[in-house]
Design a protein around this motif. Structure first.
Motif, mmCIF file in Angstrom:
data_model
loop_
_atom_site.group_PDB
_atom_site.id
_atom_site.type_symbol
_atom_site.label_atom_id
_atom_site.label_comp_id
_atom_site.label_asym_id
_atom_site.label_seq_id
_atom_site.Cartn_x
_atom_site.Cartn_y
_atom_site.Cartn_z
ATOM 1 N N LEU A 755 3.100 80.614 36.742
ATOM 2 C CA LEU A 755 4.219 80.530 35.631
ATOM 3 C C LEU A 755 3.968 78.836 35.237
ATOM 4 O O LEU A 755 3.928 78.024 36.089
ATOM 5 N N LYS A 756 3.640 78.614 34.226
ATOM 6 C CA LYS A 756 3.851 77.597 33.553
ATOM 7 C C LYS A 756 5.261 76.943 32.816
ATOM 8 O O LYS A 756 5.258 77.645 31.731
ATOM 9 N N ILE A 757 5.876 76.157 33.464
ATOM 10 C CA ILE A 757 7.183 75.825 32.850
ATOM 11 C C ILE A 757 7.089 75.111 31.454
ATOM 12 O O ILE A 757 6.455 74.143 31.530
ATOM 13 N N ASP A 758 7.825 75.704 30.535
ATOM 14 C CA ASP A 758 7.626 74.782 29.176
ATOM 15 C C ASP A 758 8.122 73.447 29.266
ATOM 16 O O ASP A 758 9.283 72.980 29.981
ATOM 17 N N ARG A 759 7.470 72.409 28.476
ATOM 18 C CA ARG A 759 7.819 71.104 28.393
ATOM 19 C C ARG A 759 9.381 70.858 28.143
ATOM 20 O O ARG A 759 9.985 69.877 28.473
ATOM 21 N N GLN A 760 9.795 71.720 27.221
ATOM 22 C CA GLN A 760 11.128 71.620 26.829
ATOM 23 C C GLN A 760 12.117 71.596 28.081
ATOM 24 O O GLN A 760 13.165 70.957 28.020
ATOM 25 N N LEU A 761 11.864 72.341 29.158
ATOM 26 C CA LEU A 761 12.832 72.521 30.120
ATOM 27 C C LEU A 761 12.291 71.135 31.074
ATOM 28 O O LEU A 761 13.341 70.941 32.161
ATOM 29 N N ILE A 762 11.336 70.716 30.912
ATOM 30 C CA ILE A 762 11.009 69.474 31.951
ATOM 31 C C ILE A 762 11.473 68.407 31.597
ATOM 32 O O ILE A 762 11.766 67.321 31.985
ATOM 33 N N GLU A 763 11.308 68.084 30.016
ATOM 34 C CA GLU A 763 11.781 66.846 29.518
ATOM 35 C C GLU A 763 12.902 65.896 30.161
ATOM 36 O O GLU A 763 12.932 64.739 30.278
ATOM 37 N N HIS A 764 14.058 66.650 30.357
ATOM 38 C CA HIS A 764 15.494 66.030 30.709
ATOM 39 C C HIS A 764 15.555 66.272 32.319
ATOM 40 O O HIS A 764 16.890 66.106 32.580
ATOM 41 N N VAL A 765 14.710 66.589 33.074
ATOM 42 C CA VAL A 765 14.771 66.725 34.174
ATOM 43 C C VAL A 765 15.362 65.352 35.139
ATOM 44 O O VAL A 765 16.271 65.492 35.901
ATOM 45 N N PRO A 766 14.694 64.430 34.673
ATOM 46 C CA PRO A 766 15.102 63.035 35.465
ATOM 47 C C PRO A 766 16.649 62.617 35.108
ATOM 48 O O PRO A 766 17.645 62.222 36.122
ATOM 49 N N ASP A 767 17.393 63.054 34.112
ATOM 50 C CA ASP A 767 18.801 62.868 33.786
ATOM 51 C C ASP A 767 19.832 63.912 33.436
ATOM 52 O O ASP A 767 20.867 63.662 32.853
ATOM 53 N N SER A 768 19.463 65.267 33.832
ATOM 54 C CA SER A 768 20.051 66.320 33.805
ATOM 55 C C SER A 768 20.287 67.204 34.930
ATOM 56 O O SER A 768 19.325 67.790 35.377
ATOM 57 N N GLN A 769 21.427 67.314 35.656
ATOM 58 C CA GLN A 769 21.534 68.204 36.682
ATOM 59 C C GLN A 769 21.592 69.467 36.338
ATOM 60 O O GLN A 769 20.816 70.407 37.266
ATOM 61 N N GLU A 770 21.718 70.051 35.385
ATOM 62 C CA GLU A 770 21.713 71.260 34.838
ATOM 63 C C GLU A 770 20.114 71.842 34.563
ATOM 64 O O GLU A 770 19.632 73.002 35.051
ATOM 65 N N GLN A 771 19.415 70.900 34.051
ATOM 66 C CA GLN A 771 18.102 70.953 33.810
ATOM 67 C C GLN A 771 17.526 71.345 35.009
ATOM 68 O O GLN A 771 16.544 72.130 35.298
ATOM 69 N N ARG A 772 17.703 70.449 36.292
ATOM 70 C CA ARG A 772 17.200 70.442 37.359
ATOM 71 C C ARG A 772 17.241 71.816 37.930
ATOM 72 O O ARG A 772 16.480 72.371 38.821
ATOM 73 N N ILE A 773 18.619 72.236 38.039
ATOM 74 C CA ILE A 773 19.000 73.399 38.538
ATOM 75 C C ILE A 773 18.318 74.649 37.730
ATOM 76 O O ILE A 773 17.786 75.735 38.501
ATOM 77 N N LEU A 774 18.020 74.596 36.617
ATOM 78 C CA LEU A 774 17.424 75.609 35.901
ATOM 79 C C LEU A 774 15.912 75.686 36.395
ATOM 80 O O LEU A 774 15.407 76.898 36.748
#
Length: 837
Positions: A755-774
């Motif tokens: 699976l290649k996770i889309d860049r839209q979900l990766i973009e805010h990983v450093p500053d978003s706890q919700e994004q990291r959990i997803l």
């Protein structure tokens, strides 16, 4: 530097003697005066040709000028040849060869003129040209379009052939049989394939067949195809097929009208109970239909002769009068009505009324046609008439209902019940003529469903029809009673709205329609998702042509689709430039495929923990001759629209395999390369054969499928191709995961490798706890299914560190390596190999 002229002796002074030459030759001065000539030249030019005469006077005025011009240019150029014709009545045609020489090196220039007789050749060429011209004029006059297809891939379609389909000289035609079949009416496709197969085989019963094909403007035209195989290869397969196409739409409409008329006449005859006859006096026979035989109690296999059966059935008291009356009317050749009695088989008397018409047929034979009906029991005539009146009123009501239903069917779409294109055009004409319910201002919303074709192709036409019906309901629910919605064909709709100049209101309606169209729908337990793109054009006055208003909305729709779909756009004049640019780009893209301008770039992929190179994604690029290197966002949409996306996929794969082989030869090849595969290519039944011909090492190639085109249920062709990829040890990756509609069940069915996770979900990983959990959840789901995870859009070292900690297997992004050419990537791989040595 001008070449030095040949030094020749003076004619007649022991040099080149032209008198001994078998072909016409003469020595000329630089201005064309004949110095000497041989007998062959005199025979060619005539007895008047002699020394001292300007040779140009022997030819037509136009050719004389060409000859003198060639002489003047001969002093500075190479020897030349021109075609000339004599001015005599028995005109001859020659190729005149001119060459320059100096006599005795003195610089006294002379020209050698030699003629080659091409009179017979010229006449034959003129005859061929004339015959070709006649055929061309005949074909144009016949309104038949000519086509010529060769197995080598060369195709010719005449201007009339294109006009039948609404195509201009530069309009592209579907490049494959499968793409062309999409234009053929669904009810005709299977039959057309059979007819083409039999026609190619030389079956005379299939030299002509008829079918319906989609016109460029969206409607179907009836085409009569005549064709034959005129050349075959050594194996007996068709090598060249030529034929003509004729537009028979008007004829088909007439046939349909006649068929309807015939049905109505038959209904009227059956209801009225009349019998019909036609008498041939020269043959002495009369043809009776079933009604006549019923009235006169005649067996169906019994032949009715003149002067026999009918006369014997007449009542004795009426026989003489009836026969005399009929004979007199036949002599006058006038239509007539008669009433007489006959004797029934049981001995009872029955009353007959007849209407007859004597006439001469086209062969001059005297005939008579007529109808009879039984009017027995005259005392009950009033009651019968009342009953017939009641029946007639009922029939009239039925006919009126049928007429209304026919009118409704003619003006409405059979599937959705919405008005059709014809009704829409009538509504716009009413608006222009200040009639109907629409006000002075009007807005046109041209709506096209997004992803509808994919639903149709994967879940079938039943699902497609269900989505069209749902779209029609959404339109009805979101417009006012005074507004108007129509389906104009395929997955296209048009809405007319009263417009008072407030564009925000139009934007609100468009946004509401788009939002509801994007909601998931269900068909037979399967989730279906589609969307809508909308083009809007409006006017506050009636001084604009309704067709122009529709065209403006269509242009705005194109812009909406060009900018990403699932949106609306208002028409602005600049949109026409966008459409023109797109059309130009589509033509350039087709040429780019021919000129080998499409090539791959590579973006390296890295192990999330060791940062070793573990793969490279192949990305399509276009080396445009004037605009430089173009990314896929500039041309893939157009490629999909014109049906060449699968061709680009295949081309990129072939080139990537060549580059991979080069890397392998140096010992620097990444363990795996991944290439994108379009949904259309996955449905190609020939995909397996094409891949088996390529040198693909097991485990070194993966195919990336966009999740946005992935559905939980694929058709048999898709599933067969996926099984074939696994047998070839080609990995399957789901690209842009997290933005589409794939379910866990779908993943289990597909069994992807990665699976290649889309860049839209990766973009805010450093500053978003919700994004990291997803992202962590996606990785855990993949782990539980035994699927590897690649993260796209890794822009910073912080991205890489967090994704590694979350459990990502592979990283890809600008922060690690940008897409580069084969040469640049090769150097990077060499450097990494050297660093590890």
């Amino acid at each position: 530097m001008r070449p030095k002229a040949a030094t020749l002796p003076t004619p007649g002074a022991g040099g080149i003697e032209i008198s001994c030459l078998d072909w016409p030759a003469a020595w000329l001065t630089a201005d064309g005066i004949i110095r000497s000539l041989n007998d062959a030249m005199r025979g060619a030019l005539g007895a008047d040709a002699s020394p001292g005469l300007n040779v140009a006077t022997c030819f037509r005025d136009t050719d004389a000028a060409k000859l003198l011009l060639a002489l003047s240019r001969l002093m500075d150029n190479e020897p030349s040849s021109i075609e000339v014709s004599t001015s005599k009545a028995d005109q001859k045609h020659f190729i005149a060869g001119l060459s320059q020489a100096n006599f005795n090196g003195s610089g006294d220039g002379a020209v050698l003129l030699q003629l080659t007789d091409i009179t017979d050749l010229r006449r034959k060429l003129d005859e061929v040209t004339m015959r070709e011209s006649r055929w061309n004029y005949a074909l144009v006059g016949s309104t038949s379009g000519v086509w010529d297809q060769r197995s080598s891939g060369d195709y010719y379609y005449s201007d009339v052939w294109r006009e039948i389909r609404g195509l201009g000289p530069d309009d592209a035609f579907p490049p494959t049989m499968e793409a062309w079949l999409e234009l053929v009416h669904p009810q005709d496709r299977e039959r057309v394939l059979h007819c083409i197969e039999r026609q190619n085989a030389g079956d005379p019963d299939y030299s002509v067949f008829q079918y319906r094909e989609m016109h460029k403007q969206g409607h179907y035209v009836w085409i009569e195809c005549r064709g034959a195989c005129v050349e075959r290869d050594a194996d007996g397969n068709p090598a060249r097929i030529i034929g003509t196409d004729t537009d028979i739409t008007a004829r088909k409409q007439q046939e349909e009208w006649l068929e309807g008329l015939s049905r109505r006449l038959k209904l009227a005859i059956d209801i009225s109970g009349i019998g019909i006859f036609e008498t041939d006096f020269e043959a002495g026979t009369s043809e009776w239909d079933e009604g006549m035989r019923r009235i006169f109690e005649v067996e169906n296999d019994c032949e009715v002769q003149i002067g026999g059966f009918w006369e014997s059935k007449l009542h004795p008291e009426d026989r003489a009068r009836t026969l005399a009356y009929v004979a007199g009317k036949i002599a006058e050749m006038k239509p007539f009505t008669d009433n007489y009695r006959i004797i029934a088989r049981d001995g009872s008397t029955r009353y007959i009324r007849s209407n007859s018409l004597p006439f001469m047929d086209h062969d001059g034979r005297l005939k008579m046609i007529g109808v009879n009906w039984d009017v027995t029991e005259d005392q009950r005539l009033r009651q019968e008439l009342e009953q017939q009146k009641t029946l007639a009123e009922a029939r009239n009501a039925e006919l009126e209902r049928t007429r209304l239903e026919a009118e409704h069917s003619a003006m409405h779409d059979y599937l959705t019940g919405l008005p059709n294109r014809r009704y829409l055009e009538m509504k716009l004409e009413e608006w222009r003529d200040s009639k109907g319910e629409l006000g002075t201002g009007i807005a046109v919303l041209h709506i096209d469903l997004d992803r509808f074709k994919q639903i149709n192709d994967t879940l079938g036409h039943g699902a497609g029809d269900a989505m069209l019906t749902l779209a029609a309901k959404i339109l009805r629910d979101n417009i006012r009673v005074t507004d108007f919605a129509a389906r104009i064909g395929g997955d296209e709709f048009v809405v007319l709205i009263d417009h008072d100049g407030a564009t925000p209101a139009l934007a609100t309606v468009a946004s509401r329609i788009i939002a509801q169209m994007r909601q998931p729908a269900w068909y037979n337990g399967q989730e279906c998702r589609f969307g809508a793109s909308i083009g809007i054009a409006h006017s506050l006055t009636r001084d604009i042509d309704p067709k122009q208003l529709l065209q403006n909305a269509d242009i705005a729709l194109y812009k909406a689709k060009y900018l990403g779909r699932n949106r609306y756009e208002f028409y602005v004049p600049a949109s026409r430039t966008l459409l023109a640019d797109s059309n130009r780009l589509s033509s350039e893209l087709l040429r780019a495929l021919e000129n080998d301008e499409i090539f791959p770039q590579y973006q390296l992929q890295f192990d999330a923990r060791t940062r070793n190179v573990v793969g490279a994604e192949c990305l399509a690029r276009w080396r445009h001759p004037t605009r430089g290197i173009l990314g896929p966002d500039k041309f893939l949409t157009i490629a999909e629209e014109y049906g060449v996306l699968a061709q680009i996929d295949g081309l990129i794969l072939e080139k990537a395999l060549i580059d991979q082989a080069a890397w392998r030869a140096e010992g620097i090849a990444p363990p795996k390369i991944s290439v994108n595969v379009s949904a259309r290519r996955l449905t190609d039944p020939d995909l397996a054969r094409g891949l088996s011909d390529l040198d693909i090492k097991p485990g070194t190639v993966s195919f990336e499928l966009l999740e946005s085109v992935f559905l939980d249920r694929q058709d048999a062709a898709v599933m067969s191709n996926l099984d074939m990829l696994r047998r070839l040890a080609i990995d399957i990756e789901i690209d842009d995961f997290g933005t589409g509609h794939a379910s866990i069940v779908g993943l289990l069915n597909l069994k992807p490798t990665t699976l290649k996770i889309d860049r839209q979900l990766i973009e805010h990983v450093p500053d978003s706890q919700e994004q990291r959990i997803l992202v962590k959840s996606i990785i855990q789901i993949a782990r539980s299914l035994g699927i590897k995870v690649t993260a796209e859009g890794v822009e910073t070292e912080e991205h890489a560190r967090i994704l590694s900690r979350l459990g990502c297997d592979v990283l890809q992004g600008y922060g690690l390596a940008r897409p580069k050419s084969f040469e640049d990537v090769t150097q990077m791989l060499r450097d990494k190999k050297s660093a590890q040595a």
